[in-house]
Scaffold this active site. Sequence first.
Site, PDB file in Angstrom:
ATOM      1  N   TYR A  64      -4.161   2.780   8.895  1.00  0.00           N
ATOM      2  CA  TYR A  64      -3.585   1.653   8.165  1.00  0.00           C
ATOM      3  C   TYR A  64      -3.031   0.533   9.055  1.00  0.00           C
ATOM      4  O   TYR A  64      -2.368  -0.371   8.561  1.00  0.00           O
ATOM      5  CB  TYR A  64      -2.483   2.130   7.215  1.00  0.00           C
ATOM      6  CG  TYR A  64      -1.498   3.099   7.860  1.00  0.00           C
ATOM      7  CD1 TYR A  64      -0.699   2.709   8.921  1.00  0.00           C
ATOM      8  CD2 TYR A  64      -1.372   4.395   7.382  1.00  0.00           C
ATOM      9  CE1 TYR A  64       0.189   3.575   9.505  1.00  0.00           C
ATOM     10  CE2 TYR A  64      -0.475   5.280   7.958  1.00  0.00           C
ATOM     11  CZ  TYR A  64       0.294   4.866   9.018  1.00  0.00           C
ATOM     12  OH  TYR A  64       1.170   5.730   9.598  1.00  0.00           O
ATOM     13  N   CYS A  97       6.392  50.379  -8.334  1.00  0.00           N
ATOM     14  CA  CYS A  97       6.107  51.824  -8.198  1.00  0.00           C
ATOM     15  C   CYS A  97       7.169  52.549  -7.379  1.00  0.00           C
ATOM     16  O   CYS A  97       7.062  53.747  -7.147  1.00  0.00           O
ATOM     17  CB  CYS A  97       4.735  52.019  -7.558  1.00  0.00           C
ATOM     18  SG  CYS A  97       4.695  51.519  -5.830  1.00  0.00           S
ATOM     19  N   LYS A 101       2.780   4.616   1.006  1.00  0.00           N
ATOM     20  CA  LYS A 101       3.302   5.179   2.252  1.00  0.00           C
ATOM     21  C   LYS A 101       2.916   6.651   2.228  1.00  0.00           C
ATOM     22  O   LYS A 101       3.454   7.432   1.435  1.00  0.00           O
ATOM     23  CB  LYS A 101       4.824   5.005   2.300  1.00  0.00           C
ATOM     24  CG  LYS A 101       5.434   5.479   3.587  1.00  0.00           C
ATOM     25  CD  LYS A 101       6.880   5.000   3.670  1.00  0.00           C
ATOM     26  CE  LYS A 101       7.546   5.385   4.977  1.00  0.00           C
ATOM     27  NZ  LYS A 101       7.583   6.807   5.223  1.00  0.00           N
ATOM     28  N   CYS A 111       9.551  49.217  -3.862  1.00  0.00           N
ATOM     29  CA  CYS A 111       8.704  48.381  -4.710  1.00  0.00           C
ATOM     30  C   CYS A 111       9.270  48.330  -6.130  1.00  0.00           C
ATOM     31  O   CYS A 111       9.541  49.379  -6.725  1.00  0.00           O
ATOM     32  CB  CYS A 111       7.294  48.956  -4.718  1.00  0.00           C
ATOM     33  SG  CYS A 111       6.234  48.105  -5.888  1.00  0.00           S
ATOM     34  N   CYS A 117       4.393  46.302  -0.403  1.00  0.00           N
ATOM     35  CA  CYS A 117       4.238  47.658  -0.931  1.00  0.00           C
ATOM     36  C   CYS A 117       2.878  48.169  -0.486  1.00  0.00           C
ATOM     37  O   CYS A 117       1.863  47.520  -0.717  1.00  0.00           O
ATOM     38  CB  CYS A 117       4.317  47.637  -2.463  1.00  0.00           C
ATOM     39  SG  CYS A 117       3.776  49.186  -3.193  1.00  0.00           S
ATOM     40  N   ASP A 144       2.561  10.440   3.077  1.00  0.00           N
ATOM     41  CA  ASP A 144       3.534  11.369   3.628  1.00  0.00           C
ATOM     42  C   ASP A 144       2.818  12.421   4.473  1.00  0.00           C
ATOM     43  O   ASP A 144       2.334  13.430   3.972  1.00  0.00           O
ATOM     44  CB  ASP A 144       4.280  12.041   2.461  1.00  0.00           C
ATOM     45  CG  ASP A 144       5.628  12.534   2.902  1.00  0.00           C
ATOM     46  OD1 ASP A 144       6.009  12.264   4.060  1.00  0.00           O
ATOM     47  OD2 ASP A 144       6.312  13.190   2.103  1.00  0.00           O
ATOM     48  N   LYS A 146      11.198   3.288  -0.548  1.00  0.00           N
ATOM     49  CA  LYS A 146      11.157   4.739  -0.779  1.00  0.00           C
ATOM     50  C   LYS A 146      11.377   5.035  -2.251  1.00  0.00           C
ATOM     51  O   LYS A 146      12.374   4.582  -2.828  1.00  0.00           O
ATOM     52  CB  LYS A 146      12.261   5.431   0.022  1.00  0.00           C
ATOM     53  CG  LYS A 146      12.103   5.273   1.521  1.00  0.00           C
ATOM     54  CD  LYS A 146      11.212   6.321   2.090  1.00  0.00           C
ATOM     55  CE  LYS A 146      12.038   7.248   2.938  1.00  0.00           C
ATOM     56  NZ  LYS A 146      11.321   8.261   3.619  1.00  0.00           N
ATOM     57  N   GLU A 196       0.846  -1.202   0.000  1.00  0.00           N
ATOM     58  CA  GLU A 196       0.000   0.000   0.000  1.00  0.00           C
ATOM     59  C   GLU A 196       0.875   1.244   0.000  1.00  0.00           C
ATOM     60  O   GLU A 196       2.062   1.166   0.314  1.00  0.00           O
ATOM     61  CB  GLU A 196      -0.922  -0.015   1.231  1.00  0.00           C
ATOM     62  CG  GLU A 196      -0.158   0.038   2.544  1.00  0.00           C
ATOM     63  CD  GLU A 196      -0.963  -0.406   3.753  1.00  0.00           C
ATOM     64  OE1 GLU A 196      -1.681  -1.412   3.654  1.00  0.00           O
ATOM     65  OE2 GLU A 196      -0.849   0.257   4.800  1.00  0.00           O
ATOM     66  N   CYS A 215      -0.372  51.211  -6.735  1.00  0.00           N
ATOM     67  CA  CYS A 215       0.775  50.541  -7.368  1.00  0.00           C
ATOM     68  C   CYS A 215       0.282  49.739  -8.588  1.00  0.00           C
ATOM     69  O   CYS A 215      -0.605  48.881  -8.461  1.00  0.00           O
ATOM     70  CB  CYS A 215       1.425  49.627  -6.336  1.00  0.00           C
ATOM     71  SG  CYS A 215       2.621  48.499  -7.021  1.00  0.00           S
TER      72      CYS A 215
HETATM   73  S1  IVH Z   1       2.664   0.819   8.885  1.00  0.00           S
HETATM   74  C1  IVH Z   1       4.434  -0.964  12.747  1.00  0.00           C
HETATM   75  N1  IVH Z   1       1.632   1.854   6.736  1.00  0.00           N
HETATM   76  O1  IVH Z   1       5.689   5.676   7.746  1.00  0.00           O
HETATM   77  C2  IVH Z   1       4.160  -0.472  11.393  1.00  0.00           C
HETATM   78  N2  IVH Z   1       3.131   3.185   8.000  1.00  0.00           N
HETATM   79  O2  IVH Z   1       8.650   5.467   8.196  1.00  0.00           O
HETATM   80  C3  IVH Z   1       3.263   0.681  11.384  1.00  0.00           C
HETATM   81  N3  IVH Z   1       3.413   5.465   7.137  1.00  0.00           N
HETATM   82  O3  IVH Z   1       5.858   5.748  11.224  1.00  0.00           O
HETATM   83  C4  IVH Z   1       3.435   1.519  10.227  1.00  0.00           C
HETATM   84  N4  IVH Z   1       2.051   5.250   5.411  1.00  0.00           N
HETATM   85  O4  IVH Z   1       3.940   7.060  10.114  1.00  0.00           O
HETATM   86  C5  IVH Z   1       2.461   2.045   7.777  1.00  0.00           C
HETATM   87  N5  IVH Z   1       0.600   2.655   4.815  1.00  0.00           N
HETATM   88  C6  IVH Z   1       1.404   2.845   5.857  1.00  0.00           C
HETATM   89  C7  IVH Z   1       2.071   4.063   6.068  1.00  0.00           C
HETATM   90  C8  IVH Z   1       2.931   4.204   7.152  1.00  0.00           C
HETATM   91  C9  IVH Z   1       2.856   6.077   6.064  1.00  0.00           C
HETATM   92  C10 IVH Z   1       4.391   6.100   8.021  1.00  0.00           C
HETATM   93  C11 IVH Z   1       4.182   5.832   9.485  1.00  0.00           C
HETATM   94  C12 IVH Z   1       5.491   5.281   9.975  1.00  0.00           C
HETATM   95  C13 IVH Z   1       6.436   5.747   8.935  1.00  0.00           C
HETATM   96  C14 IVH Z   1       7.642   4.867   8.870  1.00  0.00           C
END
Ligand code: IVH
Length: 699
Positions: A247, A441, A136, A438, A456, A138, A344, A134, A461
């Site tokens: 999640y 002007c 990650k 500015c 300004c 941000d 990543k 799934e 202006c």
């Molecule tokens: S699982 C014990 N699932 O990524 C495992 N983490 O770098 C629990 N994060 O601290 C985390 N999306 O804040 C999980 N789909 C996802 C995530 C996720 C973002 C973050 C989370 C974690 C960090 C790790």
Amino acid sequence: MYSKEEQQHLNHLTKQLVKEDSDFSDSGKAESLRKVINYHDWRYYVLSEPVITDFDYDALFKQLKELEAQHPNLVTEDSPTQRVARALTDEFESVSHLASMLSLENSYNLADIEEFHKRVTGLTNTMDIEYCVEPKFDGASIALVYENDMLVRAATRGDGTVGEDITNNAKAIPSIPLSAPFSKFGIYKVELRGEVIITKETFERKNAERIAKGEKGFQNSRNTASGSLRMKDPNEVAQRGLEAILYHISFAEDKDGNNLIANKLQTHFENIEMLYQCGFKTPLKELKVCNSAQQVDDFINTWDAKRLTFHIETDGMVVKVNSLKMQQQCGSTSHHPRWAIAYKFAAKQAQSKLLKVEFQVGRTGAVTPVAKIEPVPLAGVTIASVSLHNEDFILEKNLLLGDTVIVERAGEVIPYIVGPVPDLRTGAEHKIHFPRNCPSCHSPLVKPEEEAVWRCDNVDCPAQTEERAIHFVSKDAMDIDGCGSSTIIEFIQRGFIKNIEDLYRLPYNEILKLEGWKEKSVSNLRAGIEDSKNRPLWRLLNALGIRHVGVTTSKDLAQHIQTIFDLENRSVEDLENIEGIGPKVAQSIFDFFQNESNIHLLTELKNFGVNTENRPEDARTKNNKLEGKTFLFTGSLQQFTRDRAKQLVEENGGKLLSGVSANLNYLVVGEDAGSKLAKAKKIPSIVVLTEEEFLKMVE
Ligand code: IVH
């Protein structure tokens, strides 16, 4: 979450409550209102598929608020009216998590994923492993505890063992349910982990609003989410447009204190499905269950391309062993679980040269430095211009003219300067001088103590007039067709526009003589200007470019006045009493309406026929179902009149076009459609709809 029957029942109940024609007892009515409001919150914030207008929703909310005010004993902890608490004066309290909030091990290439898979097979003693993969997300991680179906606590990650109690802020995030039916699944106490995020679109909108107000822009959506979560005032948190995606279940017990993880609860996928059933936003739609490392690799690869257009910022993917039993077999180190790994994505970065810095004057007079760099391709677009936000940003990054700089698009649409590469300096670089006058002007610039932006102050202006006029005609403001920024710039240069009201006395005969203007374009422009006289009041409020006032505040404000001139008589305190308007915004609105030249502008606009009233019919134009979509109707319409068609499109946030072009999304055809239909068929992106299909879209 809600079965079809339940939804039907709640839709029916909604109708009854909106009409106020039922004979409920007070407590029955409060309960019904809570139920339907929670249901509509879920449709709106979790599914993004509302089935009620904002107008009716607001009316229901108002009924509940009034009922609770009359009978305070009817207020329940999970009533939707309880989302926003008072501001905190002290620090956040520390709280221990029920299960440690470990982080994830990172990996950067597919070989690392194969390695991870090998390790998991060793730890579980089987080759037959399912993974859930799934995105990650941000944002900022959060832990929620529900006990007896009620949200009892929300905490930041902190050091993983102890976090900060941010319960009141979490309650201000509408996609976090205040109560959730875990008991249906035999769960009494549960701790969930998730991410608080801000979507790309909301981030950009909020950032643009901040910059226009002279405030520091947010650097990225992650900082924005985590900063917002730790604000002292839940009211402000509610304004930030945050969302929460859950999640992971880190702790689950039944009433007798039995641990349910890997006993009653079997797989990660089922847990996510259950969370979805309980009303949470989850990665259910995005995740995939994979049966081999190869499938995991393939799925990650599809996401590497997809993430740029995904509506939420993602910095990678998370690969999790699906079976909770196997997760236990894998165990954890003190830092991270061995059953999951983060992949990543490579940040999209490029090197370029800082050629010069231009200083742009915005409509509120804010001066923004913009870096002009050697054009460089990055994640699908060529970047030549990058905002440097304000003077502090340049100083913090220690940027010099001529520097080699690193530009990043981490998925954000807006590129960002990470910083210079000092090692590549040749000695020929120069300091960047921030102007004290500015650039347009030449008036001296000013910078109030608490602000980050030089400004300004000259209302005449020319650069500000230009920006103000561009803002005035823009899509979120008066939405004037046929009048884009290049037209405004041209008209200002030719002296046709010296102030906003000049837009309504354009010398069309003169314009017709200009190069590039023909009868047709002039008549389109004229029609666009005429049309703009009939806009709902909030558009005019937004178009005025009052500092700190964007679309949301304009809508809030418009609902509380009869005519725009009412605002001349509102004190700062009166304005602060309007929901959604804080002291800074109130002061700014007050100042604007105490300024004679602004009242003169509004009087002129009114005399030109521009709507300055809060009309009852505008209150209904609240649905955004067709937002950003363009429509054209052709042939003889059988189901509705042209006027009704126009009204339906506009009420739902869509836009009508006058001809077939690549800008058209939908052509709705009645009987005997002719050349327009033939032309539309040649443009593959245009969708041709019957009248019935169109009605379905707006129903
Ligand atoms: S699982 C014990 N699932 O990524 C495992 N983490 O770098 C629990 N994060 O601290 C985390 N999306 O804040 C999980 N789909 C996802 C995530 C996720 C973002 C973050 C989370 C974690 C960090 C790790």
